[in-house]
Scaffold this motif. Structure first.
Motif, PDB file in Angstrom:
ATOM      1  N   ALA A 152       0.888  -1.127   0.027  1.00 17.23           N
ATOM      2  CA  ALA A 152      -0.005  -0.106   0.124  1.00 17.23           C
ATOM      3  C   ALA A 152       0.868   1.292   0.143  1.00 17.23           C
ATOM      4  O   ALA A 152       0.731   2.175  -0.762  1.00 17.23           O
ATOM      5  N   ARG A 153       2.084   1.192   0.734  1.00 16.28           N
ATOM      6  CA  ARG A 153       2.989   2.530   0.950  1.00 16.28           C
ATOM      7  C   ARG A 153       3.426   2.707  -0.429  1.00 16.28           C
ATOM      8  O   ARG A 153       3.583   3.853  -0.850  1.00 16.28           O
ATOM      9  N   ALA A 154       3.973   1.681  -1.079  1.00 15.71           N
ATOM     10  CA  ALA A 154       4.594   1.549  -2.314  1.00 15.71           C
ATOM     11  C   ALA A 154       3.665   2.141  -3.433  1.00 15.71           C
ATOM     12  O   ALA A 154       4.177   3.130  -4.107  1.00 15.71           O
ATOM     13  N   VAL A 155       2.453   1.537  -3.526  1.00 17.97           N
ATOM     14  CA  VAL A 155       1.627   2.311  -4.542  1.00 17.97           C
ATOM     15  C   VAL A 155       1.229   3.557  -4.361  1.00 17.97           C
ATOM     16  O   VAL A 155       1.172   4.420  -5.185  1.00 17.97           O
ATOM     17  N   GLY A 156       1.244   4.027  -3.153  1.00 17.56           N
ATOM     18  CA  GLY A 156       0.712   5.357  -2.677  1.00 17.56           C
ATOM     19  C   GLY A 156       1.818   6.366  -2.855  1.00 17.56           C
ATOM     20  O   GLY A 156       1.684   7.468  -3.306  1.00 17.56           O
ATOM     21  N   ALA A 157       3.243   5.738  -3.190  1.00 21.96           N
ATOM     22  CA  ALA A 157       4.400   6.683  -3.402  1.00 21.96           C
ATOM     23  C   ALA A 157       4.515   6.768  -4.858  1.00 21.96           C
ATOM     24  O   ALA A 157       5.584   7.103  -5.308  1.00 21.96           O
ATOM     25  N   GLY A 158       3.565   6.159  -5.728  1.00 21.90           N
ATOM     26  CA  GLY A 158       3.867   5.882  -7.182  1.00 21.90           C
ATOM     27  C   GLY A 158       4.941   4.907  -7.588  1.00 21.90           C
ATOM     28  O   GLY A 158       5.515   4.936  -8.536  1.00 21.90           O
ATOM     29  N   ALA A 159       5.026   3.714  -6.514  1.00 24.52           N
ATOM     30  CA  ALA A 159       6.082   2.924  -7.024  1.00 24.52           C
ATOM     31  C   ALA A 159       5.517   1.648  -7.201  1.00 24.52           C
ATOM     32  O   ALA A 159       5.895   0.540  -6.375  1.00 24.52           O
ATOM     33  N   ASP A 160       4.607   1.685  -8.090  1.00 25.86           N
ATOM     34  CA  ASP A 160       4.134   0.181  -8.520  1.00 25.86           C
ATOM     35  C   ASP A 160       4.435  -0.591  -9.510  1.00 25.86           C
ATOM     36  O   ASP A 160       4.711   0.042 -10.678  1.00 25.86           O
ATOM     37  N   LEU A 161       5.169  -1.488  -9.109  1.00 30.47           N
ATOM     38  CA  LEU A 161       6.220  -2.481 -10.090  1.00 30.47           C
ATOM     39  C   LEU A 161       5.212  -2.915 -11.120  1.00 30.47           C
ATOM     40  O   LEU A 161       5.693  -3.117 -12.104  1.00 30.47           O
ATOM     41  N   GLU A 162       3.833  -3.115 -10.995  1.00 32.69           N
ATOM     42  CA  GLU A 162       2.826  -3.678 -11.980  1.00 32.69           C
ATOM     43  C   GLU A 162       2.754  -2.692 -13.151  1.00 32.69           C
ATOM     44  O   GLU A 162       2.111  -2.929 -14.219  1.00 32.69           O
ATOM     45  N   SER A 163       3.330  -1.350 -12.813  1.00 30.46           N
ATOM     46  CA  SER A 163       3.261  -0.439 -13.870  1.00 30.46           C
ATOM     47  C   SER A 163       4.626  -0.380 -14.912  1.00 30.46           C
ATOM     48  O   SER A 163       4.658   0.470 -15.792  1.00 30.46           O
ATOM     49  N   ILE A 164       5.460  -1.275 -14.883  1.00 32.72           N
ATOM     50  CA  ILE A 164       6.791  -1.155 -15.420  1.00 32.72           C
ATOM     51  C   ILE A 164       6.279  -1.657 -17.008  1.00 32.72           C
ATOM     52  O   ILE A 164       5.483  -2.800 -17.062  1.00 32.72           O
ATOM     53  N   PRO A 165       6.492  -0.799 -17.991  1.00 32.34           N
ATOM     54  CA  PRO A 165       6.020  -1.385 -19.001  1.00 32.34           C
ATOM     55  C   PRO A 165       6.874  -2.460 -19.686  1.00 32.34           C
ATOM     56  O   PRO A 165       8.122  -2.419 -19.668  1.00 32.34           O
ATOM     57  N   PRO A 166       6.373  -3.296 -20.641  1.00 34.06           N
ATOM     58  CA  PRO A 166       6.828  -4.515 -21.244  1.00 34.06           C
ATOM     59  C   PRO A 166       8.133  -4.098 -21.970  1.00 34.06           C
ATOM     60  O   PRO A 166       9.109  -5.081 -22.046  1.00 34.06           O
ATOM     61  N   ASP A 167       8.152  -2.963 -22.545  1.00 37.74           N
ATOM     62  CA  ASP A 167       9.606  -2.709 -23.411  1.00 37.74           C
ATOM     63  C   ASP A 167      10.558  -2.200 -22.517  1.00 37.74           C
ATOM     64  O   ASP A 167      11.594  -1.634 -23.037  1.00 37.74           O
ATOM     65  N   ALA A 168      10.456  -2.207 -21.218  1.00 40.40           N
ATOM     66  CA  ALA A 168      11.321  -1.702 -20.131  1.00 40.40           C
ATOM     67  C   ALA A 168      12.886  -2.211 -20.309  1.00 40.40           C
ATOM     68  O   ALA A 168      13.687  -1.425 -20.161  1.00 40.40           O
ATOM     69  N   MET A 169      12.992  -3.474 -20.940  1.00 44.95           N
ATOM     70  CA  MET A 169      14.155  -4.226 -20.889  1.00 44.95           C
ATOM     71  C   MET A 169      15.023  -3.855 -22.139  1.00 44.95           C
ATOM     72  O   MET A 169      16.097  -4.258 -22.431  1.00 44.95           O
ATOM     73  N   SER A 170      14.150  -2.667 -22.952  1.00 40.06           N
ATOM     74  CA  SER A 170      15.357  -2.535 -24.028  1.00 40.06           C
ATOM     75  C   SER A 170      16.073  -1.120 -23.728  1.00 40.06           C
ATOM     76  O   SER A 170      16.876  -0.924 -24.699  1.00 40.06           O
ATOM     77  N   GLY A 171      15.967  -0.705 -22.576  1.00 46.92           N
ATOM     78  CA  GLY A 171      16.826   0.516 -22.375  1.00 46.92           C
ATOM     79  C   GLY A 171      17.844   0.154 -21.304  1.00 46.92           C
ATOM     80  O   GLY A 171      17.799  -0.811 -20.714  1.00 46.92           O
ATOM     81  N   SER A 172      18.694   1.180 -21.344  1.00 48.54           N
ATOM     82  CA  SER A 172      19.980   0.882 -20.309  1.00 48.54           C
ATOM     83  C   SER A 172      19.717   1.570 -19.155  1.00 48.54           C
ATOM     84  O   SER A 172      20.335   1.275 -18.229  1.00 48.54           O
ATOM     85  N   GLU A 173      18.659   2.362 -18.872  1.00 51.69           N
ATOM     86  CA  GLU A 173      18.417   2.996 -17.699  1.00 51.69           C
ATOM     87  C   GLU A 173      17.186   2.382 -16.925  1.00 51.69           C
ATOM     88  O   GLU A 173      16.210   1.688 -17.865  1.00 51.69           O
ATOM     89  N   PRO A 174      16.996   2.157 -15.779  1.00 49.13           N
ATOM     90  CA  PRO A 174      15.720   1.660 -15.062  1.00 49.13           C
ATOM     91  C   PRO A 174      14.860   2.301 -15.286  1.00 49.13           C
ATOM     92  O   PRO A 174      14.788   3.651 -15.502  1.00 49.13           O
ATOM     93  N   PRO A 175      13.673   1.667 -15.652  1.00 50.88           N
ATOM     94  CA  PRO A 175      12.327   2.428 -15.749  1.00 50.88           C
ATOM     95  C   PRO A 175      11.831   3.349 -14.520  1.00 50.88           C
ATOM     96  O   PRO A 175      12.294   2.858 -13.549  1.00 50.88           O
ATOM     97  N   ALA A 176      11.093   4.246 -15.145  1.00 52.16           N
ATOM     98  CA  ALA A 176      10.718   5.021 -13.770  1.00 52.16           C
ATOM     99  C   ALA A 176       9.797   4.117 -12.805  1.00 52.16           C
ATOM    100  O   ALA A 176      10.253   4.792 -11.392  1.00 52.16           O
ATOM    101  N   ALA A 177       9.137   3.398 -12.985  1.00 52.59           N
ATOM    102  CA  ALA A 177       8.400   2.581 -11.955  1.00 52.59           C
ATOM    103  C   ALA A 177       9.351   1.759 -10.928  1.00 52.59           C
ATOM    104  O   ALA A 177       9.048   1.791  -9.723  1.00 52.59           O
ATOM    105  N   PHE A 178      10.491   1.458 -11.510  1.00 48.47           N
ATOM    106  CA  PHE A 178      11.556   0.554 -10.658  1.00 48.47           C
ATOM    107  C   PHE A 178      12.210   1.634  -9.740  1.00 48.47           C
ATOM    108  O   PHE A 178      12.530   1.358  -8.818  1.00 48.47           O
ATOM    109  N   LEU A 179      12.659   2.749 -10.544  1.00 46.16           N
ATOM    110  CA  LEU A 179      13.554   3.806  -9.798  1.00 46.16           C
ATOM    111  C   LEU A 179      12.444   4.260  -8.463  1.00 46.16           C
ATOM    112  O   LEU A 179      13.097   4.347  -7.317  1.00 46.16           O
ATOM    113  N   ALA A 180      11.273   4.351  -8.963  1.00 48.97           N
ATOM    114  CA  ALA A 180      10.441   4.921  -7.810  1.00 48.97           C
ATOM    115  C   ALA A 180      10.251   3.897  -6.804  1.00 48.97           C
ATOM    116  O   ALA A 180      10.075   4.204  -5.518  1.00 48.97           O
ATOM    117  N   TYR A 181      10.041   2.535  -7.049  1.00 45.91           N
ATOM    118  CA  TYR A 181      10.254   1.567  -6.164  1.00 45.91           C
ATOM    119  C   TYR A 181      11.419   1.304  -5.137  1.00 45.91           C
ATOM    120  O   TYR A 181      11.363   1.462  -3.818  1.00 45.91           O
TER     121      TYR A 181
END
Length: 195
Positions: A69-98
């Motif tokens: 609940a605290r993670a989602v409330g902080a905008g850190a929901d790992l379920e929102s990581i986009p499927p194309d996230a592994m194509s970039g060299s930088e962590p996706p925003a949702a992972f960084l937020a987590y």
């Protein structure tokens, strides 16, 4: 694929769960190594024991829900990581937020990911990571390997958890952005190459 239980939208249920979650996190912030008894928890929350057991089997399940609940409330929901996230060299925003959420709750996550551990929380985190990685790997051409995608994704999720578990214990504390970069680099190294 792991998804959060829909849960009841009954305001009384939500209120009871919120009271229990707040009480548990307060206890653990004050005494990170404490063993939390249901009686102490319900007294602090102002609810009775039967209310606790209507919602949770054990304190570890409550801890997993509270941190979710605290993670989602902080905008850190790992379920929102986009499927194309592994194509970039930088962590996706949702992972960084987590990872930033973990940093803001470092004392709690030392308990969860450290030696005392929280099987429920760690397993939920692992499954969410596996789900995100599987979705990403399925967008790529098949790799030249006999290893099933789910096994590869589990290994990659294990690398992420390993980095995060080590990071919460490091002294002096390393900033979240740097730790997220370490974790992402570990995952990208483990990602299978398509041929």
């Amino acid at each position: 694929m792991y998804r959060r239980a829909a849960g009841s939208q009954d305001p009384r249920t939500l209120r009871s769960r919120s009271l229990l979650q707040d009480a548990l996190l307060e206890i653990l912030r004050q005494s990170p190594g404490a063993t939390v008894a249901v009686a102490d928890l319900t007294e602090r929350a102002g609810v009775n024991r039967s209310t606790f057991y209507q919602h949770y089997r054990e304190v570890d399940d409550l801890l997993a829900d509270a941190l979710d609940a605290r993670a989602v409330g902080a905008g850190a929901d790992l379920e929102s990581i986009p499927p194309d996230a592994m194509s970039g060299s930088e962590p996706p925003a949702a992972f960084l937020a987590y990872v930033e959420h973990i940093a803001a709750n470092r004392v709690l996550y030392r308990r969860v990911l450290g030696g005392q551990g929280s099987p429920a929380t760690t397993e939920r985190l692992r499954r969410r990571l596996v789900d995100a990685i599987v979705a990403s790997l399925q967008l790529r051409p098949p790799p030249a390997t006999r290893t099933p995608t789910i096994v590869t994704a589990s290994a990659m999720a294990g690398a992420l958890l390993g980095v995060l578990s080590c990071w919460v214990e490091l002294m002096p504390h390393v900033p979240a952005r740097e730790a997220a970069g370490w974790a992402w680099e570990a995952v990208m190294r483990a990602a299978p190459d398509a041929t």
